[in-house]
Design a protein around this motif. Structure first.
Motif, mmCIF file in Angstrom:
data_model
loop_
_atom_site.group_PDB
_atom_site.id
_atom_site.type_symbol
_atom_site.label_atom_id
_atom_site.label_comp_id
_atom_site.label_asym_id
_atom_site.label_seq_id
_atom_site.Cartn_x
_atom_site.Cartn_y
_atom_site.Cartn_z
ATOM 1 N N ARG A 6 54.250 168.616 142.723
ATOM 2 C CA ARG A 6 54.398 168.531 141.272
ATOM 3 C C ARG A 6 53.614 169.693 140.672
ATOM 4 O O ARG A 6 52.399 169.743 140.792
ATOM 5 N N PHE A 7 54.306 170.611 140.044
ATOM 6 C CA PHE A 7 53.622 171.792 139.543
ATOM 7 C C PHE A 7 52.668 171.425 138.411
ATOM 8 O O PHE A 7 52.969 170.595 137.558
ATOM 9 N N GLY A 8 51.527 172.024 138.401
ATOM 10 C CA GLY A 8 50.533 171.749 137.389
ATOM 11 C C GLY A 8 49.811 173.012 136.984
ATOM 12 O O GLY A 8 50.185 174.107 137.377
ATOM 13 N N THR A 9 48.775 172.861 136.211
ATOM 14 C CA THR A 9 47.974 173.997 135.783
ATOM 15 C C THR A 9 46.604 173.918 136.438
ATOM 16 O O THR A 9 46.166 172.856 136.879
ATOM 17 N N GLN A 10 45.920 175.036 136.488
ATOM 18 C CA GLN A 10 44.593 175.047 137.089
ATOM 19 C C GLN A 10 43.633 174.123 136.349
ATOM 20 O O GLN A 10 42.686 173.600 136.932
ATOM 21 N N ARG A 11 43.878 173.897 135.066
ATOM 22 C CA ARG A 11 43.016 173.018 134.294
ATOM 23 C C ARG A 11 43.053 171.589 134.824
ATOM 24 O O ARG A 11 42.098 170.833 134.653
ATOM 25 N N GLU A 12 44.149 171.198 135.494
ATOM 26 C CA GLU A 12 44.255 169.860 136.066
ATOM 27 C C GLU A 12 43.402 169.681 137.313
ATOM 28 O O GLU A 12 43.197 168.568 137.772
ATOM 29 N N VAL A 13 42.938 170.775 137.893
ATOM 30 C CA VAL A 13 42.075 170.690 139.067
ATOM 31 C C VAL A 13 40.683 170.251 138.614
ATOM 32 O O VAL A 13 40.026 170.926 137.824
ATOM 33 N N LEU A 14 40.236 169.105 139.118
ATOM 34 C CA LEU A 14 38.931 168.560 138.740
ATOM 35 C C LEU A 14 37.856 168.849 139.769
ATOM 36 O O LEU A 14 36.716 168.403 139.618
ATOM 37 N N GLY A 15 38.212 169.600 140.815
ATOM 38 C CA GLY A 15 37.231 169.950 141.839
ATOM 39 C C GLY A 15 37.847 169.875 143.219
ATOM 40 O O GLY A 15 39.065 169.988 143.389
ATOM 41 N N SER A 16 37.003 169.663 144.220
ATOM 42 C CA SER A 16 37.484 169.539 145.593
ATOM 43 C C SER A 16 36.495 168.692 146.387
ATOM 44 O O SER A 16 35.337 168.518 146.001
ATOM 45 N N LEU A 17 36.973 168.171 147.503
ATOM 46 C CA LEU A 17 36.136 167.379 148.402
ATOM 47 C C LEU A 17 35.969 168.130 149.713
ATOM 48 O O LEU A 17 36.939 168.622 150.295
ATOM 49 N N GLY A 18 34.717 168.207 150.196
ATOM 50 C CA GLY A 18 34.450 168.873 151.457
ATOM 51 C C GLY A 18 34.613 170.372 151.375
ATOM 52 O O GLY A 18 34.687 170.961 150.303
ATOM 53 N N GLY A 19 34.671 170.984 152.548
ATOM 54 C CA GLY A 19 34.777 172.440 152.585
ATOM 55 C C GLY A 19 33.420 173.101 152.442
ATOM 56 O O GLY A 19 32.400 172.584 152.916
ATOM 57 N N SER A 20 33.388 174.216 151.736
ATOM 58 C CA SER A 20 32.138 174.963 151.548
ATOM 59 C C SER A 20 31.935 175.243 150.071
ATOM 60 O O SER A 20 32.897 175.347 149.308
ATOM 61 N N PRO A 21 30.675 175.378 149.643
ATOM 62 C CA PRO A 21 30.393 175.596 148.218
ATOM 63 C C PRO A 21 30.809 176.985 147.756
ATOM 64 O O PRO A 21 30.412 177.992 148.332
ATOM 65 N N SER A 22 31.598 177.031 146.709
ATOM 66 C CA SER A 22 32.187 178.263 146.217
ATOM 67 C C SER A 22 31.132 179.241 145.707
ATOM 68 O O SER A 22 30.441 178.966 144.724
ATOM 69 N N TYR A 23 31.024 180.394 146.359
ATOM 70 C CA TYR A 23 30.164 181.501 145.921
ATOM 71 C C TYR A 23 28.701 181.096 145.713
ATOM 72 O O TYR A 23 27.985 181.762 144.964
ATOM 73 N N LEU A 24 28.234 180.027 146.337
ATOM 74 C CA LEU A 24 26.845 179.601 146.154
ATOM 75 C C LEU A 24 25.958 180.257 147.209
ATOM 76 O O LEU A 24 26.250 180.195 148.409
ATOM 77 N N GLU A 25 24.885 180.899 146.753
ATOM 78 C CA GLU A 25 23.966 181.545 147.684
ATOM 79 C C GLU A 25 23.266 180.503 148.557
ATOM 80 O O GLU A 25 22.962 179.397 148.105
#
Length: 218
Positions: free
Chosen positions: A146-165
């Motif tokens: 279902r196509f959506g917009t980036q604004r609908e993304v409320l985050g993510s679970l797991g993985g790695s922290p985005s650009y965090l030192e």
């Protein structure tokens, strides 16, 4: 490269046990609503209820005096993250004072976005693009979804922290070990559903053996 995005899925009941932002927290009997230890001393605002494999992550952030109470820092007492057991949780009584609840409750569904690393263009100066950013962009063009917009993304679970030192990864207050990244949290889709994070991305960390949590923003 796979990222498990959290996608806005409409309104939800305030006390539901579904993944959500807003509403009232579900906690074990005897739980006391946390207060800000950074300055104002008022109750924190409940942000997110996130069922995970080994329980429920419950996230609180101070919104009583944004900019004064240091909600962006994991160690300043202006936010709290709990890892509750998955059973025996009940709605918590809401304090009569302070900014404690978001105006609206947002249900969350998960969507795994797969990015082929060979299709990712690498910038010589920036290096390989961040996995979360790629997935967030890829969500809007995922084939068959279902196509959506980036604004609908409320985050993510797991993985790695985005650009965090690495030096910003919090240490567990109980065992002093480095905490494990658990989730990204975006502010929300609009003013009624959003937590004020100063336009920043939120990071949730957890020490699973100690059942301790932490929150910070970029």
């Amino acid at each position: 490269m796979q990222t498990r995005l959290m996608i806005y899925d409409g309104p939800a009941a305030a006390d539901s046990d579904v993944p959500r932002t807003g509403g009232v927290p579900l906690a074990p009997a005897g739980f006391d609503w946390p207060v800000c230890g950074s300055g104002c001393g008022e109750p924190l605002q409940f942000f997110a209820h996130l069922p995970v494999e080994d329980g429920v992550l419950s996230v609180f952030v101070c919104q009583n005096d944004p900019g004064a109470c240091e909600f962006w820092d994991a160690a300043e007492g202006a936010n709290r993250v709990y890892l509750f057991p998955g059973e025996g949780l009940r709605p918590v009584a809401v304090p009569a004072t302070g900014l404690t609840l978001l105006p609206a409750v947002s249900a969350i569904r998960t969507q795994v976005v797969t990015i082929d690393p060979e299709e990712v263009e690498q910038d010589d100066e920036e290096g390989t693009p961040d996995a979360y950013d790629l997935a967030r962009s890829g969500w809007a063009r995922e084939p068959g979804a279902r196509f959506g917009t980036q604004r609908e993304v409320l985050g993510s679970l797991g993985g790695s922290p985005s650009y965090l030192e690495d030096d910003r990864v919090p240490a567990c207050p109980s065992c002093a070990g480095a905490m494990e990244f658990a989730a990204h949290l975006e502010e929300g889709i609009d003013w009624r559903t959003a937590m004020n994070l100063g336009g920043q991305l939120g990071y949730v960390f957890v020490c699973r053996p100690c059942r301790e949590g932490a929150f910070l923003t970029d």
